[in-house]
Design a protein around this motif. Structure first.
Motif, PDB file in Angstrom:
ATOM      1  N   CYS A  73    -131.327 -16.657   9.897  1.00  0.00           N
ATOM      2  CA  CYS A  73    -130.339 -17.538  10.575  1.00  0.00           C
ATOM      3  C   CYS A  73    -129.092 -17.292  10.008  1.00  0.00           C
ATOM      4  CB  CYS A  73    -130.869 -18.972  10.408  1.00  0.00           C
ATOM      5  SG  CYS A  73    -132.502 -19.080  11.051  1.00  0.00           S
ATOM      6  N   SER A  74    -128.667 -17.665   8.783  1.00  0.00           N
ATOM      7  CA  SER A  74    -127.461 -17.642   8.133  1.00  0.00           C
ATOM      8  C   SER A  74    -126.558 -16.249   8.232  1.00  0.00           C
ATOM      9  CB  SER A  74    -127.490 -17.741   6.638  1.00  0.00           C
ATOM     10  OG  SER A  74    -128.504 -16.875   6.009  1.00  0.00           O
ATOM     11  N   ASP A 117    -132.482 -12.926   1.854  1.00  0.00           N
ATOM     12  CA  ASP A 117    -131.810 -11.660   1.932  1.00  0.00           C
ATOM     13  C   ASP A 117    -131.121 -11.446   0.556  1.00  0.00           C
ATOM     14  OD1 ASP A 117    -130.444 -10.391   4.528  1.00  0.00           O
ATOM     15  OD2 ASP A 117    -128.935 -10.394   3.084  1.00  0.00           O
ATOM     16  N   GLY A 147    -135.642 -19.127   6.949  1.00  0.00           N
ATOM     17  CA  GLY A 147    -135.282 -19.948   8.147  1.00  0.00           C
ATOM     18  C   GLY A 147    -135.935 -19.218   9.427  1.00  0.00           C
TER      19      GLY A 147
HETATM   20  C1  LIG Z   1    -136.980  -5.245   6.324  1.00  0.00           C
HETATM   21  C2  LIG Z   1    -137.051  -6.321   6.914  1.00  0.00           C
HETATM   22  N1  LIG Z   1    -138.146  -7.271   6.326  1.00  0.00           N
HETATM   23  C3  LIG Z   1    -138.286  -8.396   6.713  1.00  0.00           C
HETATM   24  C4  LIG Z   1    -137.901  -9.003   7.860  1.00  0.00           C
HETATM   25  C5  LIG Z   1    -137.946 -10.271   8.582  1.00  0.00           C
HETATM   26  N2  LIG Z   1    -137.279 -11.236   8.245  1.00  0.00           N
HETATM   27  C6  LIG Z   1    -136.119 -11.515   9.057  1.00  0.00           C
HETATM   28  S1  LIG Z   1    -135.035 -12.738   8.558  1.00  0.00           S
HETATM   29  C7  LIG Z   1    -136.041 -12.951   7.170  1.00  0.00           C
HETATM   30  C8  LIG Z   1    -135.845 -14.077   6.196  1.00  0.00           C
HETATM   31  C9  LIG Z   1    -134.830 -14.814   6.347  1.00  0.00           C
HETATM   32  O1  LIG Z   1    -134.622 -15.848   5.400  1.00  0.00           O
HETATM   33  P1  LIG Z   1    -133.245 -15.737   4.656  1.00  0.00           P
HETATM   34  O2  LIG Z   1    -132.772 -14.454   4.202  1.00  0.00           O
HETATM   35  O3  LIG Z   1    -133.381 -16.745   3.449  1.00  0.00           O
HETATM   36  O4  LIG Z   1    -132.161 -16.426   5.854  1.00  0.00           O
HETATM   37  P2  LIG Z   1    -132.252 -17.874   6.604  1.00  0.00           P
HETATM   38  O5  LIG Z   1    -132.899 -17.374   7.831  1.00  0.00           O
HETATM   39  O6  LIG Z   1    -133.138 -19.019   5.551  1.00  0.00           O
HETATM   40  O7  LIG Z   1    -130.856 -18.180   6.786  1.00  0.00           O
HETATM   41  C10 LIG Z   1    -137.082 -12.061   7.160  1.00  0.00           C
HETATM   42  C11 LIG Z   1    -138.216 -11.904   6.147  1.00  0.00           C
HETATM   43  C12 LIG Z   1    -136.495  -8.045   8.507  1.00  0.00           C
HETATM   44  N3  LIG Z   1    -136.165  -8.281   9.670  1.00  0.00           N
HETATM   45  N4  LIG Z   1    -136.437  -6.920   7.782  1.00  0.00           N
END
Ligand SMILES: Cc1ncc(C[n+]2csc(CCOP(=O)(O)OP(=O)(O)O)c2C)c(N)n1
Ligand code: SF4
Length: 294
Positions: A73-74, A117, A147
């Motif tokens: 999301c971020s 991330d 998220g």
């Molecule tokens: C190589 C890879 N692994 C896993 C994913 C699935 N994935 C997409 S976003 C994410 C996690 C997002 O969490 P964060 O980085 O904390 O960001 P937020 O959405 O909370 O802002 C994951 C596991 C992906 N897109 N690519």
């Protein structure tokens, strides 16, 4: 510069013919036409606002700014700015940001993403980005959760928290992003919250102006999958401002002590800023190339 006018005291035409100053930039100059699709109340709205303000204060026009992110999301944040943007692969924002800075040292490079991330899949890149020390600013929107993929635990989820992937409570201790970056020797380490927009703007501006790798952790609550006790309540009850506390930002050991208080207090402000920043990797390489070229 003005010169004395002839006789009448009026300014002479030649005095006014200097190149007009470039108009000052405003936060609006950095706001893209894309409308954010974050959930209403997501902390990331405040983060992007602070980034618009900080970029306007720094005064580099959007076409001189490159904004790199991972996936989450971020990580949508570059799309909401008018800077050049690059949504890379989950966990791979820092290597791409460093490559861009090496190829185009004239650009102001920002890198951003989530705690997942930056400290889970991308965690191995952080120490090396710190020790390589290119002049870029790394912003993590730390919501203690994944998220975008609907609420799995992240490396900063507190022990015991129930998430979609820890239904009986997380059995691992959280990573401490501030201590992590301080321990690896980052020259600029700060933490902010979107609720304190002025404080956040100032620290992002200071991070951008810092000549080297700058890390800013932002406690940016996920109002949909996050644990309000974990983040929202802590911000309301246990937030302490490092400026008010009179913290000396050049004292790295004290910064580490404060960062260690992660689970009991929420400190905001600049934890550490190296008063004598070393030469950055990009500058070093460029100087060596010039030397070798004779
Ligand atoms: C190589 C890879 N692994 C896993 C994913 C699935 N994935 C997409 S976003 C994410 C996690 C997002 O969490 P964060 O980085 O904390 O960001 P937020 O959405 O909370 O802002 C994951 C596991 C992906 N897109 N690519
Ligand atoms: S899921 Fe959470 S992090 Fe993602 S936009 Fe919604 S509130 Fe923000």
């Amino acid at each position: 510069m003005t010169t004395p006018s002839a006789g009448c005291g009026c300014p002479q035409p030649s005095d006014a013919q200097t190149t007009p100053a470039a108009p000052a930039l405003t936060p609006k100059d950095f706001k893209s036409t894309l409308k954010p699709i974050w959930c209403p109340g997501c902390g990331d709205y405040g983060v992007v606002t602070a980034i618009y303000r900080a970029l306007a204060a720094v005064g580099r026009p959007p076409h001189e700014v490159a904004f790199i992110s991972g996936i989450g999301c971020s990580s949508r944040i570059p799309g909401y700015t008018t800077a050049y943007g690059f949504n890379t692969v989950h966990g791979r924002a820092l290597p791409v940001a460093q490559g861009i800075k090496m190829a185009r040292p004239d650009l102001l490079v920002l890198c951003a993403g989530g705690d997942g991330d930056g400290f889970s899949i991308g965690g191995g890149h952080v120490p090396h980005a710190i020790r390589r020390n290119l002049d870029l600013t790394y912003i993590v929107m730390d919501n203690h959760i994944y998220g975008l993929t609907k609420g799995q635990l992240s490396p900063t989820t507190k022990r015991g928290a129930k998430t979609s992937s820890s239904t009986y409570g997380s059995i691992e201790d959280p990573v401490n992003p501030l201590l992590y970056c301080l321990a690896y020797g980052a020259g600029f380490v700060a933490q902010g919250v979107p609720a304190d927009l002025d404080g956040l703007t100032k620290m992002i501006e200071a991070g951008i102006r810092y000549p080297g790798f700058a890390f800013i952790n932002i406690q940016s609550p996920c109002v949909t999958y996050g644990d309000p006790e974990d983040q929202v309540k802590v911000q309301k009850t246990r937030m302490k401002n490092l400026v008010t506390l009179g913290h000396d930002r050049t004292n790295r050991l004290r910064a580490m002590e404060l960062a260690q208080d992660y689970t009991t207090e929420l400190y905001t402000g600049v934890f550490y800023q190296n008063p004598n920043p070393p030469e950055t990797y990009d500058t070093y390489i460029r100087n060596r190339q010039q030397e070798l070229a004779g």
